[in-house]
Structures are given as C-alpha cells and as structure tokens.
Design a protein around this motif. Structure first.
Motif, PDB file in Angstrom:
ATOM      1  N   LYS A 181     -44.406 -42.740 -30.956  1.00 12.16           N
ATOM      2  CA  LYS A 181     -43.747 -43.506 -29.834  1.00 12.16           C
ATOM      3  C   LYS A 181     -42.701 -42.766 -29.213  1.00 12.16           C
ATOM      4  CE  LYS A 181     -44.172 -48.380 -31.495  1.00 12.16           C
ATOM      5  NZ  LYS A 181     -43.536 -49.707 -31.860  1.00 12.16           N
ATOM      6  N   ILE A 182     -42.252 -41.801 -30.098  1.00 14.45           N
ATOM      7  CA  ILE A 182     -41.233 -40.988 -29.335  1.00 14.45           C
ATOM      8  C   ILE A 182     -41.790 -39.807 -28.587  1.00 14.45           C
ATOM      9  CG2 ILE A 182     -39.402 -39.300 -30.092  1.00 14.45           C
ATOM     10  CD1 ILE A 182     -39.083 -40.829 -32.710  1.00 14.45           C
ATOM     11  N   PRO A 183     -41.452 -39.728 -27.332  1.00 16.12           N
ATOM     12  CA  PRO A 183     -42.093 -38.540 -26.551  1.00 16.12           C
ATOM     13  C   PRO A 183     -41.608 -37.400 -26.980  1.00 16.12           C
ATOM     14  CG  PRO A 183     -40.014 -39.489 -25.335  1.00 16.12           C
ATOM     15  CD  PRO A 183     -40.362 -40.342 -26.619  1.00 16.12           C
ATOM     16  N   GLY A 184     -42.455 -36.353 -26.746  1.00 16.27           N
ATOM     17  CA  GLY A 184     -42.342 -34.817 -26.936  1.00 16.27           C
ATOM     18  C   GLY A 184     -43.038 -34.284 -28.090  1.00 16.27           C
ATOM     19  N   ALA A 185     -43.203 -32.974 -28.390  1.00 17.11           N
ATOM     20  CA  ALA A 185     -43.663 -32.603 -29.573  1.00 17.11           C
ATOM     21  C   ALA A 185     -43.115 -32.707 -30.751  1.00 17.11           C
ATOM     22  CB  ALA A 185     -44.081 -30.995 -29.071  1.00 17.11           C
ATOM     23  N   ALA A 186     -43.868 -32.558 -31.893  1.00 17.85           N
ATOM     24  CA  ALA A 186     -43.578 -32.774 -33.051  1.00 17.85           C
ATOM     25  C   ALA A 186     -43.231 -31.481 -33.828  1.00 17.85           C
ATOM     26  CB  ALA A 186     -44.327 -33.769 -34.023  1.00 17.85           C
ATOM     27  N   PHE A 187     -41.996 -31.023 -34.672  1.00 17.58           N
ATOM     28  CA  PHE A 187     -42.124 -30.090 -35.511  1.00 17.58           C
ATOM     29  C   PHE A 187     -42.925 -30.367 -36.666  1.00 17.58           C
ATOM     30  CE2 PHE A 187     -38.933 -29.474 -32.560  1.00 17.58           C
ATOM     31  CZ  PHE A 187     -38.390 -28.036 -32.414  1.00 17.58           C
ATOM     32  N   ALA A 188     -43.803 -29.301 -37.261  1.00 16.43           N
ATOM     33  CA  ALA A 188     -44.533 -29.747 -38.380  1.00 16.43           C
ATOM     34  C   ALA A 188     -44.178 -28.558 -39.486  1.00 16.43           C
ATOM     35  CB  ALA A 188     -45.725 -29.212 -37.991  1.00 16.43           C
ATOM     36  N   TYR A 189     -44.056 -29.106 -40.892  1.00 20.54           N
ATOM     37  CA  TYR A 189     -43.593 -28.277 -41.987  1.00 20.54           C
ATOM     38  C   TYR A 189     -44.309 -28.565 -43.253  1.00 20.54           C
ATOM     39  CZ  TYR A 189     -38.977 -28.738 -39.018  1.00 20.54           C
ATOM     40  OH  TYR A 189     -37.993 -28.578 -38.210  1.00 20.54           O
TER      41      TYR A 189
ATOM     42  N   LYS B 239     -36.917 -35.452 -32.762  1.00 15.26           N
ATOM     43  CA  LYS B 239     -35.853 -35.846 -32.467  1.00 15.26           C
ATOM     44  C   LYS B 239     -35.748 -37.508 -32.307  1.00 15.26           C
ATOM     45  CE  LYS B 239     -31.761 -35.349 -29.380  1.00 15.26           C
ATOM     46  NZ  LYS B 239     -31.223 -34.988 -28.099  1.00 15.26           N
ATOM     47  N   ASP B 240     -34.841 -37.940 -32.946  1.00 13.91           N
ATOM     48  CA  ASP B 240     -34.831 -39.377 -33.098  1.00 13.91           C
ATOM     49  C   ASP B 240     -35.587 -40.044 -34.154  1.00 13.91           C
ATOM     50  OD1 ASP B 240     -32.723 -39.379 -30.917  1.00 13.91           O
ATOM     51  OD2 ASP B 240     -34.662 -39.717 -29.334  1.00 13.91           O
ATOM     52  N   ALA B 241     -36.137 -39.440 -34.867  1.00 14.67           N
ATOM     53  CA  ALA B 241     -37.103 -39.849 -36.183  1.00 14.67           C
ATOM     54  C   ALA B 241     -36.123 -40.478 -37.010  1.00 14.67           C
ATOM     55  CB  ALA B 241     -37.960 -38.869 -36.483  1.00 14.67           C
ATOM     56  N   ARG B 242     -36.368 -41.607 -37.636  1.00 16.04           N
ATOM     57  CA  ARG B 242     -35.753 -42.213 -38.689  1.00 16.04           C
ATOM     58  C   ARG B 242     -36.291 -41.653 -39.943  1.00 16.04           C
ATOM     59  NH1 ARG B 242     -35.171 -48.550 -38.140  1.00 16.04           N
ATOM     60  NH2 ARG B 242     -33.999 -48.229 -40.158  1.00 16.04           N
ATOM     61  N   VAL B 243     -35.228 -41.030 -40.829  1.00 16.96           N
ATOM     62  CA  VAL B 243     -35.758 -40.254 -42.144  1.00 16.96           C
ATOM     63  C   VAL B 243     -34.995 -40.681 -43.367  1.00 16.96           C
ATOM     64  CG1 VAL B 243     -36.598 -38.176 -40.671  1.00 16.96           C
ATOM     65  CG2 VAL B 243     -34.104 -38.311 -41.450  1.00 16.96           C
ATOM     66  N   MET B 244     -35.510 -40.222 -44.407  1.00 13.62           N
ATOM     67  CA  MET B 244     -34.838 -40.269 -45.690  1.00 13.62           C
ATOM     68  C   MET B 244     -35.029 -39.264 -46.534  1.00 13.62           C
ATOM     69  SD  MET B 244     -35.310 -43.282 -48.757  1.00 13.62           S
ATOM     70  CE  MET B 244     -37.171 -43.124 -48.912  1.00 13.62           C
ATOM     71  N   PHE B 245     -33.877 -38.579 -47.046  1.00 14.26           N
ATOM     72  CA  PHE B 245     -33.633 -37.624 -48.120  1.00 14.26           C
ATOM     73  C   PHE B 245     -34.591 -38.090 -49.433  1.00 14.26           C
ATOM     74  CE2 PHE B 245     -30.495 -35.985 -45.162  1.00 14.26           C
ATOM     75  CZ  PHE B 245     -30.855 -34.456 -45.322  1.00 14.26           C
TER      76      PHE B 245
END
Length: 502
Positions: free
Chosen positions: A226-234, A262-268
C-alpha cells in the motif's frame, strides 16, 4: 531467603513485575543473578538471555555424556555459571521437561555440586495455562517443565499470585476465568461474540494478532504494498552446513529476504543494547542512509536507530560452525499470538478462528485490558480450551502456595532476617574457578594431541602463507593438516581475513 521458587498466577497478575522487583533486590544486595527465559522475546522483557544460550544447552532437547562434558569444560559457560548465585527462568511453561533436566545436569557438573542446579537458587516464573512447549511431532505428548525429574527433587516453593492488575473489566475477567477453569459455556461465548468485528475510531491503531505466521506475513506484505514507491531489499547471507544453517534460519525471526519502504512498521528481532534496541522494539522506517542504504528507524520511544546487519551463530568447541547474517528487522503490522505472550495491549484485533494449541485463546484474549479494547475477527472451539493436565496441576500449585503462606506467617521477623542475611552472604568461588581453569587446560591439551597449534594465536607469517595456499586452491582439509589446526579454525580464520564471506 534462598529457597527455590515457582512464581505463578493468571495472566496480568503481576508475575513479571514481582520478578523485576526481586531482581532489583538481588542487585542491591550484590547477589549475582542470571536472568533468563525460555524464549528470546520473553528474555527481553527482563533484559536477559534465553536459558538455552546462557547455559550452553543450545538447541538440544537432552544431553549425552560427551555433550555434557564439552559444555562443562567450556570456560565461557563455566565462568558465568560459577559466578551465579540466583538463576531466573521466565516463561517456564514453554520449556520442555527434558531441557530443564539438562540445565540441571550442566549446573551440577560445572559447580561440582550434586544439589539441584548445582546449589544455585533457581526461580521459575510463568503460567502453565499459557502457551506450552513447541512440539516437533504432533503425536508426541507434551512434556511440561513440572514433570522434569529435578522439579520434584528441588523442594520448590510455589508462590501463587491471585490478584488481577491488567484487567479490571468484570466481563473480560469472567471469560478468562472460565477458560482457566475449563467451564466455558454459551454465556462465555456470548460475551466474546459481542466483540466480533468491532469498528475502531479513526485515531486508533490496534495491534493485530493471528495464530499462524502465514496470515501475519500476508497482512504485512499487503500493508507494505500500500505504501507508494520502490522497496529496498536485503538478502540473508549464510555460512556452514546446510542443516545447521536451515535451523538458524527457522529459529531467527528475521526473514531471508527483507523488503522495506519508508513508513513501514517494523520490529527488531535481536538484542543490541549498545545500539539502543532489543528483541521486540517496534518503530517506523523514516528513511535510508545515503551511503550504506541501511534503514533508519524511529522507535516508538522516539529514538532514531540505523539498523545494520548482525550475525546469528552456532558454535561448537568454541568455533563457529554455522552462521547467518541479516538486518535484525521484520515487518510488524501484524504479529503472532506466540510472539505477543507477555505483552499488555490497550487495543487488539484478534483472529482465533484457526487456533490449534491449548492456551492460545487464553494468551491472546488476556493481552488486552478491557472489552473496549478487544475486537475478535473469528474464534473456534480450540480457542477456549486449556490442557486438562495443567488444570489439574494448577489446583496442586494453589494448595502448595497456601502451605507456603502458612509456613512464612509462622516465622517471626528475626527468623526471616537471619535467613535473608545468610542467603546474602558472600560465597567464595576462587577454588571453583581454579578447577575450571585446570579442566580447560586439560581439554586443550587433549585437542593438541591431534592439532598441535589448536587455540594458539595466528602469526602474520601464518596469515600470509594461508592466503597464498588458499589462492592456489588448497582445501580446508589440506590446510588443516598443514597448519596443524582444526578445520573449523581454518574456516574461521579465512573469514576473519576476508578470504571467504558469510
């Protein structure tokens, strides 16, 4: 007073709070305490480690003589065990009986003491109505920690907390109590039904709990799209034998391919106190480093953290035999019920329609503080069930706790103070440390019968020769013979001087 203790009670009764206070007390008295738990996330609630990593048990379910001897002679585990006067094991419900017996074996061996856990005061904490040990095979009976041989040998004092501090909602408390007593009826189910498919106010963002990883992954993937733009892959990198690497991948919460925007919700998903995060720290991606492209996270407490790749390793005889490397993050719009254990949530959206484990519904429903903060997307009959053996054993724990209350009330203050002062007295570990060093030297001497330079520092000339021979295509087996070192040591050195990568 130094007794072995089982601290238990319903979800929300304050077990972790009381445990935290006891840890503070021990530290104030300069009593060395080891804080552990059966799972990584549970350990982070108390800034501790898993009991598996602390004791050296690792992934094993039980120990043979060879494994016990190897762990006992490892100076890293030995030194930490010998310094410990009190051992805390939180979330005891998720530890297999065989693993608890194995930890006892290790401590008795290291401490050279046949008392339970080598004479170390041991405090268990948890609630067996919550999630049980993970079973590798569905047809094997669950083996709770209280059925371990050592449990009945250690004269454990049960302290049962019966006050409720998380929930003050009478209806929710009735649901939870009915599940614990295994007397869920139509009225109980009706209360839960009133919370189905609740519509939240726009400003609310409830946690979303699901029973299966596949549902959690699907939601997280959908929200990311849903978040626009390209994703960074790791991508995860790995080294070691296939089976060992596969185990690390399954045990690690970081995905093999991490996709972020950017704006993704994450957890360590790993502890790193120096960088300011622990396993379970949540936040939002606010950008990416211009040079390294590493994600920059704003944690929920406002702290900005640049997330960098870290390594999960498996060791044997002080050598790395397998490792994986990845940024310690995962998407966190949704989480599983298993990972939510120990949390207190103001609002949660819960799907229990696919519950498959005893205690799963109880854990999920008990995360919220009130019915106002609960939305149930679906529920099946399994969600209301608890293990029959646990219900029976819980009645015994209540009885044991009542006996302890009477025993303590019969002690006067002078008797209590005397016992506390005796327990807080210093213990001399010097001789034990000398014994440990002697064992370690013997262990190394035995290895050097076959590998003359085992555990010796590498010289510059050896590194130069290693580079030349490796460039000529020599195998690690050939290099092991040439340098008189174990193959694992050769492989570790090749990684150290950057001739091979993870």
């Amino acid at each position: 007073m130094g007794h072995n203790v089982f601290l238990t009670g319903p979800a929300g009764s304050g077990k972790t709070y009381v445990l935290g206070k006891y840890i503070e007390y021990l530290k104030s008295k300069h009593i060395s305490v080891a804080v552990t738990a059966s799972t990584g996330i549970a350990a982070t609630h108390l800034n501790g480690k898993t009991i598996h990593s602390w004791s050296g048990l690792g992934i094993k379910q039980s120990l043979d003589e060879k494994s016990l001897r190897r762990i006992s002679r490892n100076s890293r585990f030995g030194s930490r065990i010998l310094k410990t006067k009190t051992l805390i094991i939180d979330e005891i419900s998720m530890l297999h009986a065989s693993q608890l017996d194995a930890v006892d074996q290790i401590l008795q061996s290291v401490c050279e003491n046949q008392l339970p856990f080598g004479g170390i005061q041991t405090v268990f904490c948890g609630d067996f109505f919550q999630l049980p040990p993970v079973q590798k095979e569905n047809n094997t009976p669950v083996s709770f920690a209280y059925s371990a041989e050592i449990w009945n040998q250690m004269d454990v004092k049960t302290c049962y907390l019966d006050e409720q501090h998380r929930q003050k909602d009478n209806k929710l408390m009735k649901v939870l109590n009915d599940i614990r007593r295994n007397c869920v009826d139509d009225e109980t189910k009706g209360i839960v039904a009133t919370c189905q498919n609740k519509i939240w106010p726009d400003q609310m963002c409830p946690a979303r709990l699901f029973t299966h990883n596949i549902d959690v992954d699907a939601i997280n993937e959908r929200e990311l799209q849903k978040i626009p733009g390209a994703a960074f892959a790791y991508n995860m990198r790995a080294y070691g034998k296939k089976k060992l690497v596969e185990f690390l991948r399954k045990s690690c919460l970081a995905p093999e391919r991490l996709m972020l925007k950017k704006d993704a919700r994450v957890m360590f998903v790993k502890n790193n106190f120096e960088e300011g995060y622990v396993n379970g720290t949540t936040g939002t991606v606010i950008g990416f480093d211009k040079e390294t492209k590493m994600p920059i996270i704003r944690a929920n407490n406002g702290q900005k953290i640049t997330a960098k790749p870290v390594t999960w390793e498996m060791e044997e005889d002080d050598e790395v035999i397998a490792s994986i490397k990845q940024i310690p993050l995962r998407l966190a719009w949704a989480i599983t019920v298993h990972k939510s254990q120990g949390m207190s949530l103001d609002a949660a959206e819960i799907d229990l329609s696919k519950s498959f484990e005893y205690g799963m519904g109880y854990v999920a429903l008990s995360r919220v503080r009130s019915m106002a903060g609960l939305s149930v997307l679906g529920v099946n009959d399994m969600a209301f069930q608890v293990h029959a053996a646990v219900q029976k054993m819980d009645q015994e724990f209540v009885r044991q706790s009542e006996i302890i209350v009477r025993e303590i009330s019969n002690l006067n203050e002078d008797e209590k103070n005397k016992k506390q002062q005796e327990f807080a007295g210093e213990k001399n570990y010097k001789q034990a440390d000398e014994n440990r060093k002697s064992d370690k030297n013997y262990f190394v001497d035995e290895i050097r019968k076959n590998f003359a330079k085992a555990y010796m520092p590498w010289t510059e000339s050896e590194d130069k020769k290693l580079r030349e021979l490796f460039a000529k295509g020599k195998t690690t087996r050939e290099l092991s013979e040439m340098f008189e070192r174990k193959r694992g040591a050769i492989h570790s050195r090749l990684r150290k001087i950057s001739l091979i990568r993870d």
